[in-house]
Design a protein around this motif. Structure first.
Motif, mmCIF file in Angstrom:
data_model
loop_
_atom_site.group_PDB
_atom_site.id
_atom_site.type_symbol
_atom_site.label_atom_id
_atom_site.label_comp_id
_atom_site.label_asym_id
_atom_site.label_seq_id
_atom_site.Cartn_x
_atom_site.Cartn_y
_atom_site.Cartn_z
ATOM 1 N N GLU A 8 17.052 37.766 46.045
ATOM 2 C CA GLU A 8 16.558 36.976 47.163
ATOM 3 C C GLU A 8 16.087 35.615 46.709
ATOM 4 N N ASN A 419 10.953 30.472 51.790
ATOM 5 C CA ASN A 419 11.665 31.732 51.993
ATOM 6 C C ASN A 419 13.057 31.505 52.581
ATOM 7 N N GLN A 453 15.493 38.050 59.907
ATOM 8 C CA GLN A 453 14.889 38.915 58.891
ATOM 9 C C GLN A 453 13.931 38.110 58.014
ATOM 10 N N ARG A 454 14.332 36.924 57.648
ATOM 11 C CA ARG A 454 13.471 36.073 56.826
ATOM 12 C C ARG A 454 12.265 35.577 57.619
ATOM 13 N N ARG A 456 10.810 37.204 60.042
ATOM 14 C CA ARG A 456 9.924 38.364 60.125
ATOM 15 C C ARG A 456 9.146 38.548 58.820
ATOM 16 N N GLN A 457 9.826 38.383 57.703
ATOM 17 C CA GLN A 457 9.159 38.558 56.413
ATOM 18 C C GLN A 457 8.034 37.553 56.232
ATOM 19 N N VAL A 458 8.285 36.305 56.626
ATOM 20 C CA VAL A 458 7.242 35.287 56.494
ATOM 21 C C VAL A 458 6.047 35.611 57.381
ATOM 22 N N GLU A 460 5.114 38.461 58.705
ATOM 23 C CA GLU A 460 4.393 39.667 58.315
ATOM 24 C C GLU A 460 3.515 39.430 57.097
ATOM 25 N N SER A 461 3.857 38.414 56.302
ATOM 26 C CA SER A 461 3.044 38.105 55.128
ATOM 27 C C SER A 461 1.812 37.269 55.478
#
Length: 479
Positions: A8, A419, A453-454, A456-458, A460-461
């Protein structure tokens, strides 16, 4: 076809997502998104969402004029996100180009100097095209058409021929930030923001709604500061909101401009990108009566509606022959080659292909992409504004900011970029409320899945606030 990288950390950047829905390349991130109009000796404003917000202009080059130094500063500071995308873009295959045989003819006449307004055969096709798609009450005239290399050049030309140095246009904010650069770098013309709020304070209104009352207030404020306003800029459909002005609203804005003897520049670059059946675009050229035809100027381009931003084609329609002639004079520097003019004429005259093939497919793809991204946003509990036009969704991420400031907005923008996803921060659109972002959805399904997806990852962090008193209700498309 290339595949996604295994690591990634080496994943290429996606733009959620500004690729043409027809497989033609387009812009991503919209280039320069934060510019200035300032007095010499002043620091340039901070950039938020583009470049380093702590960078200010401090010195002039010995090789450049003062304006040249400022122009270079824009490139050095305001293109960071987009340059990062271009150098590391996610691209699983090469996009095919539209290349029909009748688009590729070369005739001797096309290699000569044209009328600077554009070859007559093209201006005739543009007039017919706009008459049909803008639903004009009477046929539009080719003598009122000027063609040049894109709407950016058209903004620059109009600012230069309509305004003296230091004068200004009114513009509703949030707005597409590059317009500030377009009117400033050549013409040294300012923009006076008509700042709009997300909060709904009156019945029958919507977030960020433009009213004549707000226009009057902004004009009075400019006058009190000694700034002479020469015109009003309207973008319809509206970037970044995707909103569409009703005929009644357009008429009210035009009447306001007539009262104050203001020119009105109406940018309709997304007019064919209305993908919801319940929503209809109303062109200023389709109004039964223009309050002040000599001060009303419409512009359009193939960059967005046809995904052909690299071809650099834009057009002006104005009944004011003095304005048309002055803009045409600047086409010595912003004109189109004869070959491009021929290709544009071939494209615009093919109504059967446009109506029966291209637009239905393009609208279906836009609608499907929008449905997917808006569904993902709802699943994440993220408020957003959605109007059913354009390529973008105006997203409220205020609850994810580490602090409710533009510095906090910049930190979140940087987190997205780190990201490998490029969004546009609200400050770049002169939004006065930190935490709004523009998200582009006009991309292929598998690229959207990766981009979301990216996202969401940001998110959620990020540590979320316990309560969110700033939330704005999701606005579905209006009829």
């Amino acid at each position: 076809m290339s595949t996604l990288p295994q690591k990634e950390s080496r994943a290429p950047t996606t733009c959620v997502g500004l690729a043409s829905t027809q497989g033609l390349d387009s812009n991503c991130g919209d280039g320069l998104e934060r510019e200035c109009s300032r007095k010499l000796g002043q620091k340039l404003p901070e950039l938020c969402g583009v470049g380093d917000p702590t960078t200010t202009f401090s010195s002039y080059s010995s090789h450049l004029s003062s304006r040249g130094s400022i122009i270079k500063w824009f490139w050095d500071t305001a293109e960071e996100g987009y340059r990062g995308y271009l150098m590391d873009a996610y691209d699983e295959d090469k996009n095919p180009k539209l290349s029909q045989s009748d688009m590729l003819r070369v005739e001797p006449s096309l290699l000569q100097y044209p009328d600077w307004r554009g070859h007559l055969f093209l201006r005739e096709e543009v007039a017919r095209f706009l008459s049909f798609y803008c639903k004009s009450p009477s046929p539009l005239k080719p003598e009122n058409v000027v063609v040049l290399n894109g709407c950016a050049s058209l903004f620059s030309a109009l600012a230069t021929v309509l305004c003296e140095m230091g004068e200004a246009f009114l513009i509703p904010a949030p707005y597409y930030g590059s317009i500030k650069q377009h009117v400033y770098l050549y013409g040294n013309v300012q923009l006076v923001c008509v700042s709009l709020d997300s909060e709904v304070t009156e019945l029958g209104t919507r977030p960020f709604q433009l009213t004549v009352k707000k226009l009057e207030k902004a004009l009075q404020g400019a006058n009190s500061e000694g700034v002479k306003v020469k015109g009003l800029i309207l973008v319809n459909p509206w970037n970044p909101l995707g909103d569409i002005y009703s005929p009644r609203e357009l008429q009210e804005y035009l009447e306001f401009a007539k009262r104050h003897e203001l020119h009105v520049l109406v940018d309709e670059i997304y007019m064919l990108s209305v993908f919801e059946e319940s929503v209809r675009h109303h062109s200023v050229l389709g109004l039964e009566r223009l309050p002040d035809p000599q001060r009303t100027h419409m512009m359009w381009s193939t960059s967005k509606d046809f995904g052909m931003s690299g071809l650099r084609f834009g057009t002006l329609y104005t009944e004011n022959q003095e304005v048309a002639t002055a803009v045409a004079s600047l086409c010595r520097y912003h004109g189109l080659s004869g070959l491009v003019q021929y290709q544009m004429a071939q494209l615009l005259r093919d109504h059967d292909w446009i109506n029966q093939v291209y637009l239905p497919e393009n609208h279906a793809r836009l609608k499907a992409a929008h449905a997917y991204v808006s569904g993902e946003l709802r699943a994440l509990g993220i408020p957003f504004l959605s109007r059913g036009a354009g390529f973008f969704i105006w997203v409220d991420l205020r609850k994810y900011l580490p602090e409710l400031t533009f510095e906090g907005e910049m930190l979140l923008w940087r987190k997205f970029l780190d990201n490998k996803v490029l969004l546009s921060a609200g400050k770049a659109f002169e939004c006065k409320e930190p935490g709004w972002f523009r998200l582009i959805f006009s991309d292929k399904a598998h690229r959207l899945r990766l981009g979301m997806q990216r996202v969401r990852q940001v998110l959620e962090s990020q540590s979320q606030k316990a309560e969110d008193p700033f939330s704005c209700q999701t606005q579905e498309p209006r009829g």
